[in-house]
Design a protein around this motif. Structure first.
Motif, PDB file in Angstrom:
ATOM      1  N   LYS A 271      45.491  33.173  23.465  1.00 27.16           N
ATOM      2  CA  LYS A 271      44.180  32.559  24.017  1.00 27.16           C
ATOM      3  C   LYS A 271      44.158  32.115  25.586  1.00 27.16           C
ATOM      4  O   LYS A 271      43.594  32.127  26.536  1.00 27.16           O
ATOM      5  CB  LYS A 271      43.424  32.042  23.035  1.00 27.16           C
ATOM      6  N   GLN A 272      45.440  31.006  25.194  1.00 24.80           N
ATOM      7  CA  GLN A 272      45.514  30.358  26.812  1.00 24.80           C
ATOM      8  C   GLN A 272      45.852  31.063  27.914  1.00 24.80           C
ATOM      9  O   GLN A 272      45.574  30.816  28.873  1.00 24.80           O
ATOM     10  CB  GLN A 272      46.668  29.332  26.407  1.00 24.80           C
ATOM     11  N   LEU A 273      46.844  31.902  27.584  1.00 25.30           N
ATOM     12  CA  LEU A 273      47.358  32.851  28.851  1.00 25.30           C
ATOM     13  C   LEU A 273      46.057  33.781  29.165  1.00 25.30           C
ATOM     14  O   LEU A 273      45.669  34.004  30.316  1.00 25.30           O
ATOM     15  CB  LEU A 273      48.413  33.906  28.328  1.00 25.30           C
ATOM     16  N   GLU A 274      45.358  34.253  28.233  1.00 28.49           N
ATOM     17  CA  GLU A 274      43.811  34.859  28.889  1.00 28.49           C
ATOM     18  C   GLU A 274      42.870  34.090  29.514  1.00 28.49           C
ATOM     19  O   GLU A 274      42.452  34.627  30.830  1.00 28.49           O
ATOM     20  CB  GLU A 274      43.304  35.650  27.346  1.00 28.49           C
ATOM     21  N   GLU A 275      42.807  33.048  28.996  1.00 26.62           N
ATOM     22  CA  GLU A 275      41.916  31.987  29.831  1.00 26.62           C
ATOM     23  C   GLU A 275      42.555  31.627  31.269  1.00 26.62           C
ATOM     24  O   GLU A 275      41.859  31.559  32.212  1.00 26.62           O
ATOM     25  CB  GLU A 275      41.738  30.849  29.171  1.00 26.62           C
ATOM     26  N   ASP A 276      43.639  31.340  31.320  1.00 27.69           N
ATOM     27  CA  ASP A 276      44.484  30.979  32.524  1.00 27.69           C
ATOM     28  C   ASP A 276      44.368  32.376  33.537  1.00 27.69           C
ATOM     29  O   ASP A 276      44.026  32.091  34.852  1.00 27.69           O
ATOM     30  CB  ASP A 276      45.833  30.713  32.401  1.00 27.69           C
ATOM     31  N   THR A 277      44.399  33.469  33.075  1.00 29.74           N
ATOM     32  CA  THR A 277      44.407  34.431  33.691  1.00 29.74           C
ATOM     33  C   THR A 277      43.129  34.985  34.429  1.00 29.74           C
ATOM     34  O   THR A 277      42.946  35.203  35.485  1.00 29.74           O
ATOM     35  CB  THR A 277      44.767  35.879  32.915  1.00 29.74           C
ATOM     36  N   ARG A 278      42.092  34.566  33.297  1.00 27.95           N
ATOM     37  CA  ARG A 278      40.729  34.755  33.969  1.00 27.95           C
ATOM     38  C   ARG A 278      40.208  33.610  35.034  1.00 27.95           C
ATOM     39  O   ARG A 278      39.550  34.106  36.084  1.00 27.95           O
ATOM     40  CB  ARG A 278      39.588  34.378  32.837  1.00 27.95           C
ATOM     41  N   LYS A 279      40.747  32.606  35.097  1.00 25.33           N
ATOM     42  CA  LYS A 279      40.681  31.351  36.198  1.00 25.33           C
ATOM     43  C   LYS A 279      41.317  31.685  37.441  1.00 25.33           C
ATOM     44  O   LYS A 279      40.537  31.642  38.546  1.00 25.33           O
ATOM     45  CB  LYS A 279      41.061  30.210  35.702  1.00 25.33           C
ATOM     46  N   LYS A 280      42.587  32.514  37.485  1.00 23.38           N
ATOM     47  CA  LYS A 280      43.232  32.927  38.536  1.00 23.38           C
ATOM     48  C   LYS A 280      42.346  33.962  39.201  1.00 23.38           C
ATOM     49  O   LYS A 280      42.603  34.155  40.404  1.00 23.38           O
ATOM     50  CB  LYS A 280      44.704  33.531  37.946  1.00 23.38           C
ATOM     51  N   ILE A 281      41.823  34.771  38.535  1.00 19.15           N
ATOM     52  CA  ILE A 281      41.119  35.983  38.810  1.00 19.15           C
ATOM     53  C   ILE A 281      39.886  35.811  39.625  1.00 19.15           C
ATOM     54  O   ILE A 281      39.460  36.244  40.486  1.00 19.15           O
ATOM     55  CB  ILE A 281      41.230  37.224  37.914  1.00 19.15           C
ATOM     56  N   GLN A 282      39.015  34.565  39.113  1.00 16.71           N
ATOM     57  CA  GLN A 282      37.726  34.495  39.580  1.00 16.71           C
ATOM     58  C   GLN A 282      37.864  33.641  40.782  1.00 16.71           C
ATOM     59  O   GLN A 282      38.538  32.795  41.075  1.00 16.71           O
ATOM     60  CB  GLN A 282      36.990  33.600  38.468  1.00 16.71           C
TER      61      GLN A 282
END
Length: 188
Positions: A177-188
């Motif tokens: 969950k943390q990895l997916e949240e961090d990835t979303r923040k990087k992409i946006q």
């Protein structure tokens, strides 16, 4: 509580299992729940998966210190990612509210080769569960208005005689969950 983080092969354990006694169970309403005698004091929390010795039961939706309520697969709002064991096609299991003897698997493409009696398992997208039996194909409905089949499946769990279940904890869920949240923040 099992404190050994590795299995006998030296692999990091992904799931932990806790046995629980069923103290209440409904099967006759549109929104069925199960109450189990395990709660926060015993390590049971919201969103954990629940299985029987034969298959998937549902998901924990509320907890108290010593009890938890489980949204059964026999609940109109229950949805579960599942796949055909033979070919791997993935769809969604839900309940139409009619007979507690059948569930519905939707979004299976018509290109899939399906036979009556085929096994349905939780898919790799169902993080709450390891690959666990959901049921078997009872009948195949060819929806003429779409490119998908609607499958009537017979659940692997007998909801009428549940006495004991296992609460499943995914020990790696927070990391994912943390990895997916961090990835979303990087992409946006």
């Amino acid at each position: 509580r099992d404190t050994i983080p590795y299995d006998t092969l030296g692999n990091y354990r992904k799931f932990m299992w806790r046995a629980a006694r069923v103290s209440n169970n409904s099967t006759t309403t549109q929104n069925n729940f199960i109450t189990i005698h395990r709660g926060e004091n015993q390590g049971v929390f919201k969103d954990m998966g629940v299985v029987s010795s034969t298959g998937v039961v549902g998901t924990v939706v509320n907890t108290s210190p010593n009890y938890a309520t489980v949204m059964s697969l026999l609940h109109r709002q229950s949805k579960l990612s599942a796949s055909l064991k033979k070919s791997g096609e993935t769809g969604t299991v839900q309940w139409d509210g009619d007979s507690p003897l059948f569930l519905t698997l939707i979004n299976i493409p018509k290109s899939a080769k399906i036979s009556q009696g085929d096994t349905i398992l939780t898919s790799q997208y169902a993080d709450r569960f390891p690959p666990t039996m959901v049921g078997t194909v009872h009948s195949i409905v060819d929806d003429k208005s779409s490119n998908f089949y609607v499958l009537k499946i017979r659940p692997a769990t007998n909801f009428f005689s549940l006495q004991y279940v296992y609460v499943v904890q995914n020990l790696q869920a927070d990391e994912k969950k943390q990895l997916e949240e961090d990835t979303r923040k990087k992409i946006q």
